[in-house]
Design an enzyme around this catalytic site. Structure first.
Site, PDB file in Angstrom:
ATOM      1  N   ARG A  58     -17.907 -76.129  18.337  1.00  0.00           N
ATOM      2  CA  ARG A  58     -17.060 -75.663  17.233  1.00  0.00           C
ATOM      3  C   ARG A  58     -17.655 -74.411  16.575  1.00  0.00           C
ATOM      4  O   ARG A  58     -16.948 -73.585  16.015  1.00  0.00           O
ATOM      5  CB  ARG A  58     -16.853 -76.785  16.201  1.00  0.00           C
ATOM      6  CG  ARG A  58     -16.023 -76.352  14.982  1.00  0.00           C
ATOM      7  CD  ARG A  58     -15.431 -77.518  14.193  1.00  0.00           C
ATOM      8  NE  ARG A  58     -16.410 -78.533  13.860  1.00  0.00           N
ATOM      9  CZ  ARG A  58     -17.354 -78.408  12.911  1.00  0.00           C
ATOM     10  NH1 ARG A  58     -17.449 -77.316  12.210  1.00  0.00           N
ATOM     11  NH2 ARG A  58     -18.185 -79.399  12.684  1.00  0.00           N
ATOM     12  N   LYS A 208       0.349 -64.668  24.196  1.00  0.00           N
ATOM     13  CA  LYS A 208       1.288 -63.649  24.641  1.00  0.00           C
ATOM     14  C   LYS A 208       0.594 -62.663  25.603  1.00  0.00           C
ATOM     15  O   LYS A 208       0.061 -63.089  26.595  1.00  0.00           O
ATOM     16  CB  LYS A 208       1.898 -62.962  23.414  1.00  0.00           C
ATOM     17  CG  LYS A 208       2.267 -63.944  22.273  1.00  0.00           C
ATOM     18  CD  LYS A 208       3.383 -64.907  22.645  1.00  0.00           C
ATOM     19  CE  LYS A 208       3.574 -66.037  21.632  1.00  0.00           C
ATOM     20  NZ  LYS A 208       3.753 -65.655  20.245  1.00  0.00           N
TER      21      LYS A 208
HETATM   22  C1  LIG Z   1       3.610 -66.211  18.977  1.00  0.00           C
HETATM   23  C2  LIG Z   1       3.226 -65.379  17.827  1.00  0.00           C
HETATM   24  C3  LIG Z   1       2.378 -65.875  16.826  1.00  0.00           C
HETATM   25  C4  LIG Z   1       1.878 -67.303  16.801  1.00  0.00           C
HETATM   26  O1  LIG Z   1       1.097 -67.592  17.918  1.00  0.00           O
HETATM   27  P1  LIG Z   1       0.929 -69.058  18.561  1.00  0.00           P
HETATM   28  O2  LIG Z   1      -0.048 -68.795  19.650  1.00  0.00           O
HETATM   29  O3  LIG Z   1       2.268 -69.488  19.025  1.00  0.00           O
HETATM   30  O4  LIG Z   1       0.405 -69.952  17.498  1.00  0.00           O
HETATM   31  C5  LIG Z   1       2.030 -65.015  15.793  1.00  0.00           C
HETATM   32  N1  LIG Z   1       2.489 -63.747  15.749  1.00  0.00           N
HETATM   33  C6  LIG Z   1       3.313 -63.245  16.698  1.00  0.00           C
HETATM   34  C7  LIG Z   1       3.800 -61.841  16.592  1.00  0.00           C
HETATM   35  C8  LIG Z   1       3.714 -64.043  17.760  1.00  0.00           C
HETATM   36  O5  LIG Z   1       4.535 -63.544  18.680  1.00  0.00           O
END
Ligand SMILES: *Cc1c(COP(=O)(O)O)cnc(C)c1O
Length: 393
Positions: A58, A208
């Site tokens: 952690r 992403k």
């Molecule tokens: C998907 C997303 C998030 C959140 O991310 P997670 O990995 O789903 O928790 C935050 N900001 C943007 C611009 C995103 O596209």
């Protein structure tokens, strides 16, 4: 290897490389919760910080640290903290920067949950917020109050593709002793480097573009100064937002191809955007690479390329948009973005459905808005898929 003076692609492959004792070419997955000390003194030195050593996952782990060091270097930050999700990254920043009685300003169409928790959860702890159209700096300036501590930007914003001038917003913020955090998820450090433009903190949903293969959920926070890094780290480790070593290993692997993935997805997106802009059934389209985008010039100045995200409206509004979403076959009807596969989704009923209709409308998220995340398939196939679906409208 020291990659500080190497190019971006060399950094993608080698930055943060961990010297494994057994000499493995790729950093192994240190799938362990805890680390052995050589003796009691060694343990004490690790805890006091006199000696750098791993203690407990952690708090730090070699597989996670390699990813953190790589992303910190790519963003030109002093350090990074890999966390379990993009939302863990957002909360790490909110909890670090904002205290009871503080105020935050953000863009009206930021990622849905980033706004949702600020309006539903944080008021419970005495934190208030104002959401404005940050693409116009005078709106930010008007929203500044004596207790404003954070300007939280997302550019291009999700899903309206609105672009905020990071350098100008940072200059304005710093005049008022306000910190600036940029959610750089839509660009990745390949296309935009907010710290170089003046921001204090950068975060990503690594789910992403950074990982890019739609097979993990993860986030990261990058700090510009050592002081900010240690404050963020205190919150991250004590809230237990840390990433898992296996997730970190997959993400470090995905990161290696970031630039070639984005180059190709972006080229596809440019061609898809040109196709959609001319289509008689397309009402409007927002893509930073098109001259018709309201901040096209700013996008060219601040971003290395327009990215791979497109928002558009089909003539006939939501019903027509539904026909398109129900009749694509190559594009997957799914939320998320930035992966190698083309995704299509409808923010008003999906990612931004928790906002009130009124909040969506003032943020520019019309019921007919359809969002595309363009992948790296053959562009002819992506266009043929959309062409077929649009022909049914
Ligand atoms: C998907 C997303 C998030 C959140 O991310 P997670 O990995 O789903 O928790 C935050 N900001 C943007 C611009 C995103 O596209």
């Amino acid at each position: 290897m020291d990659t500080k003076n190497k190019g971006f692609n060399s950094k993608l492959i080698h930055a943060g490389a961990y010297e494994d004792a057994k000499g493995s070419a790729v950093n192994p997955i240190y799938q362990t919760s805890t680390f052995k000390f050589r003796n009691a003194d060694h343990g004490a030195r690790c805890f006091s910080g006199e000696e750098k050593g791993f203690i407990y996952t952690r708090l730090g782990n070699p597989t996670i640290e390699e990813l953190e060091n790589a992303v910190a270097e790519l963003e030109n930050g002093v350090g990074a903290l890999a966390v379990a999700s993009g939302m863990a990254a957002v909360n790490t920043v909110y909890l670090t920067v904002l205290s009871q009685g503080d105020h935050m300003i953000s863009h009206s169409s930021v990622y849905g949950p980033s706004r949702g928790i600020m309006e539903k959860l944080y008021p419970k702890y005495g934190v208030e917020s104002t959401y404005v159209d940050c693409t116009d700096l005078s709106n930010i300036e008007k929203a500044i109050k004596p207790n404003t501590k954070l300007i939280y930007l997302e550019t291009p914003a999700n899903p309206t593709m609105g672009i905020t001038d990071i350098a100008a917003a940072s200059e304005l913020a710093h005049k008022h002793n306000i910190l600036v955090c940029v959610d750089n998820t839509f660009c990745s450090p390949y296309l935009q480097k907010p710290l170089d433009l003046g921001a204090d903190i950068v975060l990503h949903s690594m789910t992403k573009f950074i990982n890019g293969h739609a097979d993990i959920v993860g986030g990261i926070v990058i700090a510009k100064t050592a002081e900010m890094f240690s404050e963020l780290k205190y919150v991250m480790t004590n809230m237990g937002f840390n990433m898992d070593p296996h997730q970190a290993w997959l993400t470090r692997r995905g990161l290696k191809t970031l630039a070639i993935r984005i180059d190709r997805a972006q080229q596809n997106a440019i061609e898809v955007a040109n196709y959609l802009e001319k289509h008689p059934k397309v009402d409007w389209i927002l893509f930073p690479g098109l001259k018709s985008h309201p901040q096209h010039e700013l996008a060219k100045k601040q971003m290395k390329g327009p990215g791979a995200m497109i928002s558009f409206g089909v003539k006939g509004g939501l019903e027509a948009g539904k026909i398109v979403m129900d009749n694509v076959h190559l594009a997957m009807l799914a939320v998320s973005l930035g992966g190698i596969e083309t995704l299509i989704q409808h923010p008003a009923s999906m990612t931004h459905s928790k906002l009130s209709k009124e909040a969506r409308e003032t943020a520019g998220i019309s019921d007919g808005l359809v969002r595309l995340s363009i992948g790296i398939e053959d562009v002819e196939d992506i266009i043929a898929d959309l062409d077929h679906a649009l022909s049914l409208v």
